[in-house]
Design an enzyme around this catalytic site. Structure first.
Site, PDB file in Angstrom:
ATOM      1  N   CYS A  15       0.797  -1.237   0.000  1.00 49.38           N
ATOM      2  CA  CYS A  15       0.000   0.000   0.000  1.00 49.38           C
ATOM      3  C   CYS A  15       0.824   1.279   0.000  1.00 49.38           C
ATOM      4  O   CYS A  15       0.715   2.079  -0.933  1.00 49.38           O
ATOM      5  CB  CYS A  15      -0.954  -0.016   1.182  1.00 49.38           C
ATOM      6  SG  CYS A  15      -2.248  -1.230   0.970  1.00 49.38           S
ATOM      7  N   LYS A  62       6.737  -6.552   7.050  1.00 48.64           N
ATOM      8  CA  LYS A  62       6.462  -6.236   8.463  1.00 48.64           C
ATOM      9  C   LYS A  62       6.145  -7.547   9.145  1.00 48.64           C
ATOM     10  O   LYS A  62       5.873  -8.560   8.479  1.00 48.64           O
ATOM     11  CB  LYS A  62       5.288  -5.261   8.586  1.00 48.64           C
ATOM     12  CG  LYS A  62       3.979  -5.828   8.042  1.00 48.64           C
ATOM     13  CD  LYS A  62       2.822  -4.847   8.098  1.00 48.64           C
ATOM     14  CE  LYS A  62       2.155  -4.821   9.427  1.00 48.64           C
ATOM     15  NZ  LYS A  62       0.836  -4.159   9.390  1.00 48.64           N
ATOM     16  N   ARG A 121       5.792  -7.948  -0.662  1.00 47.90           N
ATOM     17  CA  ARG A 121       5.720  -6.904  -1.702  1.00 47.90           C
ATOM     18  C   ARG A 121       6.446  -5.642  -1.241  1.00 47.90           C
ATOM     19  O   ARG A 121       6.192  -5.133  -0.148  1.00 47.90           O
ATOM     20  CB  ARG A 121       4.259  -6.601  -2.049  1.00 47.90           C
ATOM     21  CG  ARG A 121       3.586  -7.703  -2.870  1.00 47.90           C
ATOM     22  CD  ARG A 121       2.120  -7.450  -3.101  1.00 47.90           C
ATOM     23  NE  ARG A 121       1.345  -7.667  -1.883  1.00 47.90           N
ATOM     24  CZ  ARG A 121       0.003  -7.612  -1.862  1.00 47.90           C
ATOM     25  NH1 ARG A 121      -0.669  -7.327  -2.959  1.00 47.90           N
ATOM     26  NH2 ARG A 121      -0.656  -7.830  -0.727  1.00 47.90           N
TER      27      ARG A 121
HETATM   28  C1  UDX Z   1      -0.955   0.463   5.675  1.00 49.25           C
HETATM   29  C2  UDX Z   1      -1.842   1.406   6.464  1.00 49.25           C
HETATM   30  O1  UDX Z   1      -1.448   1.389   7.837  1.00 49.25           O
HETATM   31  C3  UDX Z   1      -3.302   0.953   6.358  1.00 49.25           C
HETATM   32  O2  UDX Z   1      -4.133   1.875   7.035  1.00 49.25           O
HETATM   33  C4  UDX Z   1      -3.683   0.900   4.873  1.00 49.25           C
HETATM   34  O3  UDX Z   1      -5.023   0.464   4.706  1.00 49.25           O
HETATM   35  C5  UDX Z   1      -2.769  -0.059   4.149  1.00 49.25           C
HETATM   36  O4  UDX Z   1      -1.399   0.362   4.295  1.00 49.25           O
HETATM   37  P1  UDX Z   1       0.165  -1.902   5.980  1.00 49.25           P
HETATM   38  O5  UDX Z   1       0.929  -1.479   4.761  1.00 49.25           O
HETATM   39  O6  UDX Z   1      -0.488  -3.230   6.010  1.00 49.25           O
HETATM   40  O7  UDX Z   1      -1.020  -0.804   6.265  1.00 49.25           O
HETATM   41  O8  UDX Z   1       1.166  -1.875   7.215  1.00 49.25           O
HETATM   42  P2  UDX Z   1       1.664  -0.769   8.254  1.00 49.25           P
HETATM   43  O9  UDX Z   1       1.544  -1.357   9.588  1.00 49.25           O
HETATM   44  O10 UDX Z   1       1.030   0.530   7.988  1.00 49.25           O
HETATM   45  O11 UDX Z   1       3.257  -0.661   7.915  1.00 49.25           O
HETATM   46  C6  UDX Z   1       3.630  -0.225   6.637  1.00 49.25           C
HETATM   47  C7  UDX Z   1       5.155  -0.236   6.568  1.00 49.25           C
HETATM   48  O12 UDX Z   1       5.694   0.835   7.346  1.00 49.25           O
HETATM   49  C8  UDX Z   1       5.812  -1.513   7.073  1.00 49.25           C
HETATM   50  O13 UDX Z   1       6.872  -1.864   6.186  1.00 49.25           O
HETATM   51  C9  UDX Z   1       6.377  -1.104   8.431  1.00 49.25           C
HETATM   52  O14 UDX Z   1       7.552  -1.843   8.751  1.00 49.25           O
HETATM   53  C10 UDX Z   1       6.728   0.350   8.199  1.00 49.25           C
HETATM   54  N1  UDX Z   1       6.721   1.187   9.403  1.00 49.25           N
HETATM   55  C11 UDX Z   1       5.559   1.316  10.106  1.00 49.25           C
HETATM   56  C12 UDX Z   1       7.882   1.870   9.754  1.00 49.25           C
HETATM   57  O15 UDX Z   1       8.912   1.744   9.112  1.00 49.25           O
HETATM   58  N2  UDX Z   1       7.858   2.686  10.833  1.00 49.25           N
HETATM   59  C13 UDX Z   1       6.725   2.850  11.578  1.00 49.25           C
HETATM   60  O16 UDX Z   1       6.764   3.595  12.549  1.00 49.25           O
HETATM   61  C14 UDX Z   1       5.539   2.138  11.215  1.00 49.25           C
END
Ligand code: UDX
Length: 434
Positions: free
Chosen positions: A262, A322, A329
């Site tokens: 996303c 994550k 992806r």
């Molecule tokens: C995200 C949005 O949170 C969600 O609301 C939307 O609908 C889809 O995209 P997602 O991509 O599933 O969700 O995961 P998210 O928990 O948001 O983490 C996204 C990425 O950011 C991950 O790679 C995570 O490791 C990274 N991340 C997250 C950071 O590097 N630092 C942070 O503080 C938080």
């Protein structure tokens, strides 16, 4: 019981189908991929998402959830049809809407009653919803009518079921207010704020929300680079920032940056929308550049720590973008592994669930080995690189890890383990930023 059809049974579609069924609606999931439909009929989930399998199982047994590869069956007297197909990034950076258009045309050709078409797929504002409305108007058999309603999802992978039942808000965009109100009413048992607006506003709310979260991440990573130069601790800075309610502590974890299906896609798509409308976004470009830079920084840090990468052995812990998902992806770990191999290192890697998906994406390399557990991956390594913050990596027997490693260097790119504890055990524990 309200009948809902749902097109596209991926991460978002399957979660939405199972959760709507759990709320008491009768849901039929449709997918063009017949093999996937057969798996789902047996309650098999083709990806890793906590809580989803029992939810699907329970609702199939209760007769509220079914799956079919025949779209006529799916649409049969459905009052609403949710479109949850993918909108991947096209070469230009814009969202590829071909799957959505195919679903809309299929619905227009197959519908036997008037219905509401709910666009849950992330589609850009500025003409896409209008285009789909035109297709429906042009191809539906008169006197059938279909109203388009935009209803973006805010589900995080790894907590999608929770996020569905406990949303911060529901956003609904419709030109026809009664149609919008019918979609909003679906969610009334969740007792959360509902924003009822127009399609463009609903779509831009989705893109802007994801882009803002991605910007928070790139911002704290930029601050991390400054912190290292001035001898500050970026994790403490993030804590200090987050105590300001206007900023909030979430999404301020400095590290390897964002991946997933996303953030990368939506930031690129929003930048492409701005570009296409003659107002390129310097901010969104910077968000992407900082994020890409974190992956290069990880390879540089390992190069500097090991005095070069040629002939060195690196254990990479984590492949998923994550924790709590098998989705790779745009996963940062994959880019870093490619850089390490290209620069002469041998990589042994482990992930609790994502290795098989990583092998589908990462080209095979003579110096890349997938291991069955972290200890096997650590054998003979000059350094361990923590790329994904799986909690189980924090709970490893690090004395045993140390005895298996050749070197003593750990690069923790997710702030997962305590540097002090690791130093007391004789490790040299590095972070991407101090
Ligand atoms: C995200 C949005 O949170 C969600 O609301 C939307 O609908 C889809 O995209 P997602 O991509 O599933 O969700 O995961 P998210 O928990 O948001 O983490 C996204 C990425 O950011 C991950 O790679 C995570 O490791 C990274 N991340 C997250 C950071 O590097 N630092 C942070 O503080 C938080």
């Amino acid at each position: 019981m309200k009948k809902i059809a749902l097109f596209g049974t991926g991460y978002v579609g399957l979660t939405t189908a199972a959760c709507l069924a759990e709320m008491g609606y009768s849901v039929v999931g449709y997918d063009v991929n017949e093999a996937k439909i057969d798996q789902l009929r047996q309650g098999q989930i083709p990806f890793s998402e906590p809580e989803l399998a029992p939810l699907v199982e329970r609702n199939i047994s209760a007769g509220r959830l079914a799956f079919t590869a025949d779209c006529g069956d799916a649409l049969n007297d459905a009052e609403m049809v949710f479109i949850c197909v993918g909108t991947p990034t096209s070469p230009s950076g814009a969202a590829d809407l071909s799957q959505v258009e195919a679903a809309v045309r299929l619905i227009a050709r197959s519908a036997t009653r008037s219905l509401i078409v709910v666009l849950k797929s992330t589609i850009p504002p500025g003409g896409s919803a209008e285009h789909f409305a035109e297709i429906l108007t042009g191809e539906l058999l008169p006197p059938l009518v279909a109203h388009i309603v935009v209803n973006p999802e805010f589900l995080r992978e790894g907590s999608a079921v929770h996020d569905f039942f406990f949303p911060d808000r529901v956003v609904v965009g419709a030109w026809d207010r009664p149609a919008g109100e019918q979609v909003a009413a679906l969610y009334s048992p969740l007792h959360c704020p509902v924003l009822l607006t127009d399609p463009a506003t609903a779509q831009l709310t989705k893109y802007a929300s994801n882009a803002f979260l991605a910007a928070k991440i790139s911002f704290i990573n930029e601050v991390g680079r400054i912190a290292e130069k001035v001898g500050a601790n970026v994790y403490a800075v993030a804590q200090g920032m987050g105590l300001d309610e206007r900023i909030g502590g979430d999404f301020l974890e400095a590290g390897l940056g964002y991946g997933g299906s996303c953030f990368p896609k939506d930031v690129k798509a929003l930048a492409a929308i701005a570009e296409r409308h003659g107002s390129p976004s310097a901010l969104l470009r910077a968000v992407m550049e900082v994020n890409a830079g974190q992956r290069r920084l990880a390879a540089e840090k390992l190069h500097d720590a090991l005095g070069g990468l040629g002939g060195k052995n690196v254990c990479v812990l984590g492949l998923a973008f994550k924790p709590d998902t098998d989705d790779v992806r745009e996963a940062p770990a994959l880019d870093v592994i490619s850089m390490l191999c290209d620069r002469g290192a041998t990589v042994r890697t482990y992930d609790p669930v994502a290795a098989s998906r990583a092998q589908e994406v990462l080209p095979p390399h003579s110096r890349l080995h997938y291991c069955e557990d972290a200890y096997e991956a650590a054998k003979g390594s000059d350094a361990v690189f923590i790329a994904t913050d799986w909690k189980q990596f924090r709970d490893l027997d690090w004395n045993r890890m140390g005895s298996l490693m050749k070197g003593k260097t750990i690069l923790d790119s997710r702030g997962l383990i305590s540097p002090l504890q690791m130093q007391e055990m004789g490790f040299r524990c590095l972070a991407l930023s101090s």
